[in-house]
Design an enzyme around this catalytic site. Structure first.
Site, PDB file in Angstrom:
ATOM      1  N   ARG A 123       0.802  -1.335   0.023  1.00  0.00           N
ATOM      2  CA  ARG A 123       0.161   0.158  -0.261  1.00  0.00           C
ATOM      3  C   ARG A 123       0.862   1.181  -0.025  1.00  0.00           C
ATOM      4  NH1 ARG A 123      -2.889  -3.202   3.297  1.00  0.00           N
ATOM      5  NH2 ARG A 123      -4.563  -3.742   2.561  1.00  0.00           N
ATOM      6  N   LYS A 145       2.310  11.422 -10.516  1.00  0.00           N
ATOM      7  CA  LYS A 145       1.822  10.564 -11.518  1.00  0.00           C
ATOM      8  C   LYS A 145       2.445   9.466 -11.982  1.00  0.00           C
ATOM      9  CE  LYS A 145      -1.281  14.010 -13.989  1.00  0.00           C
ATOM     10  NZ  LYS A 145      -1.955  14.267 -15.316  1.00  0.00           N
ATOM     11  N   GLU A 187       8.162  18.459 -25.016  1.00  0.00           N
ATOM     12  CA  GLU A 187       7.544  18.916 -23.472  1.00  0.00           C
ATOM     13  C   GLU A 187       8.583  20.579 -22.958  1.00  0.00           C
ATOM     14  OE1 GLU A 187       5.503  17.315 -21.903  1.00  0.00           O
ATOM     15  OE2 GLU A 187       5.295  14.763 -22.464  1.00  0.00           O
ATOM     16  N   LYS A 229       6.637  23.498 -14.051  1.00  0.00           N
ATOM     17  CA  LYS A 229       5.659  22.154 -13.295  1.00  0.00           C
ATOM     18  C   LYS A 229       5.933  21.928 -12.047  1.00  0.00           C
ATOM     19  CE  LYS A 229       4.630  17.328 -13.776  1.00  0.00           C
ATOM     20  NZ  LYS A 229       5.083  15.934 -14.617  1.00  0.00           N
ATOM     21  N   GLU A 239      -4.723  17.020  -9.754  1.00  0.00           N
ATOM     22  CA  GLU A 239      -5.299  17.886 -11.603  1.00  0.00           C
ATOM     23  C   GLU A 239      -7.069  17.820 -11.446  1.00  0.00           C
ATOM     24  OE1 GLU A 239      -3.815  16.318 -14.665  1.00  0.00           O
ATOM     25  OE2 GLU A 239      -5.038  16.055 -16.094  1.00  0.00           O
ATOM     26  N   ARG A 243      -3.525  21.730 -13.828  1.00  0.00           N
ATOM     27  CA  ARG A 243      -2.456  21.052 -14.043  1.00  0.00           C
ATOM     28  C   ARG A 243      -2.704  20.531 -14.615  1.00  0.00           C
ATOM     29  NH1 ARG A 243       0.394  16.059 -10.496  1.00  0.00           N
ATOM     30  NH2 ARG A 243       1.929  15.187 -12.598  1.00  0.00           N
ATOM     31  N   ASN A 247      -1.250  19.109 -20.025  1.00  0.00           N
ATOM     32  CA  ASN A 247      -0.901  17.680 -20.702  1.00  0.00           C
ATOM     33  C   ASN A 247      -1.582  18.871 -21.870  1.00  0.00           C
ATOM     34  OD1 ASN A 247      -1.046  15.448 -19.506  1.00  0.00           O
ATOM     35  ND2 ASN A 247      -3.322  16.048 -18.611  1.00  0.00           N
ATOM     36  N   HIS A 250      -1.604  16.341 -25.490  1.00  0.00           N
ATOM     37  CA  HIS A 250      -1.452  15.083 -25.171  1.00  0.00           C
ATOM     38  C   HIS A 250      -2.784  14.316 -25.544  1.00  0.00           C
ATOM     39  CE1 HIS A 250       1.988  16.491 -22.383  1.00  0.00           C
ATOM     40  NE2 HIS A 250       1.951  15.170 -22.205  1.00  0.00           N
ATOM     41  N   HIS A 254      -2.205  11.074 -27.121  1.00  0.00           N
ATOM     42  CA  HIS A 254      -2.410   9.744 -27.165  1.00  0.00           C
ATOM     43  C   HIS A 254      -3.484   9.225 -27.785  1.00  0.00           C
ATOM     44  CE1 HIS A 254      -1.757  10.978 -22.422  1.00  0.00           C
ATOM     45  NE2 HIS A 254      -1.054  10.615 -22.678  1.00  0.00           N
ATOM     46  N   HIS A 267       6.178   9.401 -27.451  1.00  0.00           N
ATOM     47  CA  HIS A 267       5.325   9.953 -26.691  1.00  0.00           C
ATOM     48  C   HIS A 267       5.659  11.616 -27.032  1.00  0.00           C
ATOM     49  CE1 HIS A 267       2.975  11.865 -23.076  1.00  0.00           C
ATOM     50  NE2 HIS A 267       3.663  12.730 -23.127  1.00  0.00           N
TER      51      HIS A 267
HETATM   52  P1  NAD Z   1      11.368   6.140 -22.196  1.00  0.00           P
HETATM   53  O1  NAD Z   1      11.576   5.518 -20.946  1.00  0.00           O
HETATM   54  O2  NAD Z   1      11.402   4.564 -23.065  1.00  0.00           O
HETATM   55  O3  NAD Z   1      13.465   6.226 -22.400  1.00  0.00           O
HETATM   56  C1  NAD Z   1      13.183   6.785 -23.430  1.00  0.00           C
HETATM   57  C2  NAD Z   1      14.256   5.744 -24.706  1.00  0.00           C
HETATM   58  O4  NAD Z   1      15.289   5.625 -23.962  1.00  0.00           O
HETATM   59  C3  NAD Z   1      14.519   4.255 -24.247  1.00  0.00           C
HETATM   60  O5  NAD Z   1      15.029   3.278 -24.661  1.00  0.00           O
HETATM   61  C4  NAD Z   1      15.495   4.012 -22.562  1.00  0.00           C
HETATM   62  O6  NAD Z   1      16.265   2.546 -22.719  1.00  0.00           O
HETATM   63  C5  NAD Z   1      17.001   5.043 -24.056  1.00  0.00           C
HETATM   64  N1  NAD Z   1      17.385   5.734 -22.254  1.00  0.00           N
HETATM   65  C6  NAD Z   1      16.563   6.250 -21.487  1.00  0.00           C
HETATM   66  N2  NAD Z   1      18.201   7.054 -20.537  1.00  0.00           N
HETATM   67  C7  NAD Z   1      18.988   6.717 -21.416  1.00  0.00           C
HETATM   68  C8  NAD Z   1      20.422   7.373 -21.532  1.00  0.00           C
HETATM   69  N3  NAD Z   1      20.691   8.246 -20.318  1.00  0.00           N
HETATM   70  N4  NAD Z   1      20.756   7.375 -22.293  1.00  0.00           N
HETATM   71  C9  NAD Z   1      20.877   5.698 -23.506  1.00  0.00           C
HETATM   72  N5  NAD Z   1      19.681   5.719 -23.596  1.00  0.00           N
HETATM   73  C10 NAD Z   1      18.481   5.893 -22.702  1.00  0.00           C
HETATM   74  O7  NAD Z   1      10.665   7.389 -22.741  1.00  0.00           O
HETATM   75  P2  NAD Z   1      10.504   8.912 -22.085  1.00  0.00           P
HETATM   76  O8  NAD Z   1      10.675   9.745 -23.190  1.00  0.00           O
HETATM   77  O9  NAD Z   1      12.088   9.155 -21.341  1.00  0.00           O
HETATM   78  O10 NAD Z   1       9.615   8.757 -21.236  1.00  0.00           O
HETATM   79  C11 NAD Z   1       8.389   8.414 -22.270  1.00  0.00           C
HETATM   80  C12 NAD Z   1       7.136   7.679 -20.866  1.00  0.00           C
HETATM   81  O11 NAD Z   1       6.802   8.917 -19.764  1.00  0.00           O
HETATM   82  C13 NAD Z   1       5.867   7.599 -21.526  1.00  0.00           C
HETATM   83  O12 NAD Z   1       5.263   6.293 -21.354  1.00  0.00           O
HETATM   84  C14 NAD Z   1       4.711   8.489 -21.534  1.00  0.00           C
HETATM   85  O13 NAD Z   1       3.062   8.125 -21.197  1.00  0.00           O
HETATM   86  C15 NAD Z   1       5.085   8.978 -19.559  1.00  0.00           C
HETATM   87  N6  NAD Z   1       5.261  10.472 -19.326  1.00  0.00           N
HETATM   88  C16 NAD Z   1       4.818  10.782 -18.137  1.00  0.00           C
HETATM   89  C17 NAD Z   1       4.307  11.280 -17.407  1.00  0.00           C
HETATM   90  C18 NAD Z   1       4.692  11.693 -15.764  1.00  0.00           C
HETATM   91  O14 NAD Z   1       4.376  12.598 -15.665  1.00  0.00           O
HETATM   92  N7  NAD Z   1       4.392  10.680 -14.805  1.00  0.00           N
HETATM   93  C19 NAD Z   1       5.124  12.861 -17.638  1.00  0.00           C
HETATM   94  C20 NAD Z   1       5.415  12.655 -19.882  1.00  0.00           C
HETATM   95  C21 NAD Z   1       5.631  11.060 -20.101  1.00  0.00           C
HETATM   96  N1  GLY Z   2       2.851  15.411 -17.871  1.00  0.00           N
HETATM   97  C1  GLY Z   2       1.287  15.984 -17.030  1.00  0.00           C
HETATM   98  C2  GLY Z   2       1.255  15.973 -15.540  1.00  0.00           C
HETATM   99  O1  GLY Z   2       2.280  15.534 -15.149  1.00  0.00           O
HETATM  100  O2  GLY Z   2       0.410  16.612 -15.056  1.00  0.00           O
END
Ligand code: NAD
Ligand code: GLY
Length: 366
Positions: A123, A145, A187, A229, A239, A243, A247, A250, A254, A267
């Site tokens: 939990r 998130k 972003e 942020k 949100e 907040r 997006n 997005h 999406h 993404h």
């Molecule tokens: P990712 O985590 O897939 O990383 C991108 C690629 O880069 C992967 O292949 C990874 O292995 C590689 N990589 C990472 N760091 C590296 C480094 N330093 N050197 C070499 N390779 C490296 O993609 P991302 O763009 O970081 O994240 C996208 C994800 O984040 C999506 O799932 C999206 O929905 C999510 N997201 C979440 C939020 C949130 O608020 N929680 C906000 C925006 C996006």
């Molecule tokens: N990436 C959108 C949020 O964190 O709210």
């Protein structure tokens, strides 16, 4: 910023406040991880790409603790409940308790999954974000998130769970594939568009330096993005209101990610194209003028981001957009641009204007 002291910001959420530390080669500061990871029992969650590059340096900073590491397969298509079970298995096998800490070492996929595991395990246990992509450093590691995808939609299964700290080592960006760096820039551009016209102008003048991995420029981009942020999340953690501005792009994005299959479009790329569509609709509604919409397109193009939509069809795009978490009482709310540097969240737009934007971009040419 070689040799410069790390920057430190704070995200103010009462007893869940936490620091965001931004600097070069933070992973070599053996005291930093030990200071922010208070627990004795630690599970490092990473993936098969990032683990071999960076986990040894992180583990050196966690010496003296009982540390296990789990390496997940790389990629958005593995951001599923099934793959997440491996994290729970590792926690249970290591007999970790409520006082354990999960450390996410990787991009947004790892951060979202590790954070969701930390939210659920017994939990809720502590977690610390060590983001290694630009996108994760400016966005996903900050704000709490967490979650995984469902075949029916992005991030549909998740929880709010704030980390205890975010440790952003800019030096890790040197190994990031250029396409991923560009996706992260989407972003960064988002923050300028929704909140800070001066920052947007700075991005326009710094885009080449950012793409060339100039560490001072990256530090400035990550710092300003996190400041914006942190302020928005502190005001509206769950949100209920502003907040949703975060997006921008997005809801359209999406739909693209889901239609194309997770991982086909990054993404950040989908968000970039979504911002282009949001600017198009904002122009149709008279909020911004043609010059502003062109300015958005031109910056995305210079950042090497997509400006052409896939031909998924307007009807399919609208159907997928309907799965968005911003649908309220059946009404699809969108983030639009009231002006450059000022986003709005609204469900008050004529359906035919949205249709025109979707048809203009998503239809297969006759
Ligand atoms: P990712 O985590 O897939 O990383 C991108 C690629 O880069 C992967 O292949 C990874 O292995 C590689 N990589 C990472 N760091 C590296 C480094 N330093 N050197 C070499 N390779 C490296 O993609 P991302 O763009 O970081 O994240 C996208 C994800 O984040 C999506 O799932 C999206 O929905 C999510 N997201 C979440 C939020 C949130 O608020 N929680 C906000 C925006 C996006
Ligand atoms: N990436 C959108 C949020 O964190 O709210």
């Amino acid at each position: 910023m070689t040799g410069r002291a790390p920057l430190k910001l704070q995200i103010d959420l009462g007893d869940r406040s936490y620091p965001i530390v931004i600097g070069q080669d933070l992973l070599d500061d053996v005291e930093l991880a030990a200071h922010h990871v208070a627990a004795r029992d630690v599970l490092v969650v990473t993936n098969e790409t990032v683990g071999p590059l960076y986990s040894a340096r992180l583990l050196a900073g966690l010496a003296g603790k009982r540390v296990r590491t789990v390496e997940l397969p790389d990629g958005e298509r593995h951001k599923t409940l099934t793959v997440l079970e491996r994290v729970f298995d590792a926690l249970v096998e290591a007999r970790m308790n409520r006082d354990a800490c999960v450390v996410a070492l990787g991009g947004g996929v790892i951060g979202d999954m590790a954070g969701f595991a930390a939210a659920c395990y017994q939990r809720g246990v502590d977690f610390v974000q060590v983001p290694t992509t630009l996108l994760a450093q400016v966005d996903s590691a900050v704000g709490g998130k967490t979650g995984v995808n469902h075949p029916g939609g992005k991030n549909l299964i998740g929880a709010f769970h704030q980390p205890r700290a975010v440790l952003s080592d800019l030096g890790t960006l040197r190994t990031l594939p250029p396409r991923e760096l560009r996706a992260g820039l989407a972003e960064v551009i988002k923050y300028g568009l929704i909140d800070d016209a001066a920052f947007l102008a700075w991005i326009e003048s710094s885009v080449d330096a950012l793409l060339a991995l100039d560490m001072d420029a990256l530090a400035q981009a990550v710092r300003r993005s996190c400041e914006i942020k942190a302020r928005i999340v502190a005001a509206d953690e769950r949100e209920h209101g502003q907040r949703a501005l975060l997006n921008l792009g997005h809801t359209f994005g999406h739909a693209i990610e889901t239609a194309a299959g997770y991982g086909e479009w990054l993404h950040g790329e989908a968000v970039a194209l979504g911002m282009l569509l949001a600017a198009d609709l904002s122009q149709r509604l008279g909020y911004i003028d043609t010059a502003d919409a062109t300015r958005v397109r031109e910056l995305l193009r210079r950042a090497g981001l997509p400006i052409e939509a896939p031909a998924i069809g307007a009807a399919r795009a609208l159907e997928l957009m309907g799965m968005d978490k911003k649908v309220l009482q059946g009404r699809l709310r969108l983030v639009l641009l009231r002006e450059i540097g000022a986003g709005i969240v609204t469900g008050d737009y004529p359906a035919d204007a949205l249709q025109a934007t979707l048809r203009g971009h998503f239809e297969v040419p006759a």
